[in-house]
Design a protein around this motif. Structure first.
Motif, short mmCIF file in Angstrom:
data_model
loop_
_atom_site.label_atom_id
_atom_site.label_comp_id
_atom_site.label_asym_id
_atom_site.label_seq_id
_atom_site.Cartn_x
_atom_site.Cartn_y
_atom_site.Cartn_z
N UNK A 174 15.39 -40.91 98.04
CA UNK A 174 15.52 -40.51 99.79
C UNK A 174 16.46 -39.34 100.16
N UNK A 175 15.37 -38.53 101.06
CA UNK A 175 16.26 -37.49 101.70
C UNK A 175 17.12 -37.13 101.15
N UNK A 209 16.78 -34.61 91.59
CA UNK A 209 15.06 -34.61 92.28
C UNK A 209 14.16 -36.00 91.63
N UNK A 210 13.52 -36.43 92.05
CA UNK A 210 12.71 -37.28 91.56
C UNK A 210 11.17 -37.35 90.78
N UNK A 250 11.32 -48.93 101.29
CA UNK A 250 11.69 -47.90 99.88
C UNK A 250 10.74 -47.66 98.73
N UNK A 251 10.91 -46.84 97.88
CA UNK A 251 10.03 -46.55 96.93
C UNK A 251 11.23 -46.03 95.72
N UNK A 252 10.80 -46.30 94.32
CA UNK A 252 12.01 -46.39 93.65
C UNK A 252 11.36 -45.03 92.44
N UNK A 253 12.03 -43.97 91.82
CA UNK A 253 11.19 -42.79 91.38
C UNK A 253 13.09 -42.57 90.09
N UNK A 254 12.05 -42.35 88.80
CA UNK A 254 13.76 -41.62 88.02
C UNK A 254 13.91 -39.94 88.96
#
Ligand code: ARG
Length: 235
Positions: free
Chosen positions: A80-81, A88-89, A195-199
């Motif tokens: 998310x912003x 960071x992602x 939604x998109x998941x990131x590490x």
């Protein structure tokens, strides 16, 4: 990387928040799930070494990363912003929408967020599900502050829903569907949030971010991503 082979600064510590099936959960005292397998496979593609996993409440993960207690968050965390102001992602690794869970076999069968008017609603603290409650239910005047309960862990929210102490839970759809398979709750409806998941990594960890993003691409290409998906999701 400082270029020295096997130096300890190549060791990274991961943080997660179990109780979010099938992404991360504790089974027989062991931390398992999609995110656990995926991050391990991704790190295997890099020069880094995953030294350990630490467990936190979801809303403590970003502070733990900022404090340097962990190097990477693997917790089905939506990019998310708002979060990008502090961390960071990597590139995205999973897409999800939100859903609303209700008690199985009850007479409450909402079909849209408006139908939650004047109901008791729960979500996990610090999640995008909680943001939906705040922005689309409380701020819209559909429910009062008092009608919302914030939980450290979705498992507690599901237990209260099963007991009839809550009318509904807002939760990521793949996790809602998994609770519905295993508990006395059902998905009433889902709604698109894209939604998109990131590490998650520290804002200045450019090398680690790039390595993990490349690792994600590599495990997608090798077929390992699909294998891990098959392990943790039906189909
Ligand atoms: N995807 C949602 C978010 O980023 C929920 C993540 C909750 N994760 C967890 N491990 N409990 O807010």
């Amino acid at each position: 990387s400082d270029g020295s082979d096997g130096s300890s600064d190549m060791q990274i510590v991961a943080g997660t928040a179990p109780g979010f099936e099938p992404f991360e959960m504790t089974r027989d005292g062991e931390l398992v799930g999609f995110d656990i397998d995926l991050l391990e496979a991704v790190v295997d593609e890099t020069e880094y070494e995953l030294a350990e996993w630490n467990e936190y409440e979801f809303d403590s993960l970003i502070p733990a990363l900022e404090n340097g207690n962990i190097d990477v968050i693997a917790a089905a965390m939506t990019i998310t912003e708002d979060r990008q102001q502090s961390i960071a992602f990597t590139e995205p690794y999973y897409s999800a929408n939100q859903s609303v869970l209700v008690q199985s076999g009850g007479d409450f069968a909402p079909e849209a967020l408006e139908d939650l008017e004047d109901r008791e609603v729960g979500a996990q603290s610090g999640t995008t599900g909680e943001t939906v409650v705040q922005e689309q239910l409380i701020a819209e005047g559909l429910i009062s502050d008092d009608q919302y309960t914030s939980y450290d862990n979705y498992v507690y929210a599901v237990q209260e829903l099963e007991r009839g102490l809550l009318d509904a839970i807002v939760i990521d759809e793949p996790v809602g569907a998994t609770f519905a398979d295993n508990r006395d709750v059902e998905v009433a409806f889902t709604f698109e949030t894209g939604e998109e998941y990131g590490f998650g990594v520290q804002q200045d960890a450019d090398d680690l971010e790039a390595a993990l993003s490349e690792g994600i691409a590599a495990v997608r290409e090798s077929g390992e991503y699909d294998e891990i998906t098959q392990t943790w999701f039906d189909s």
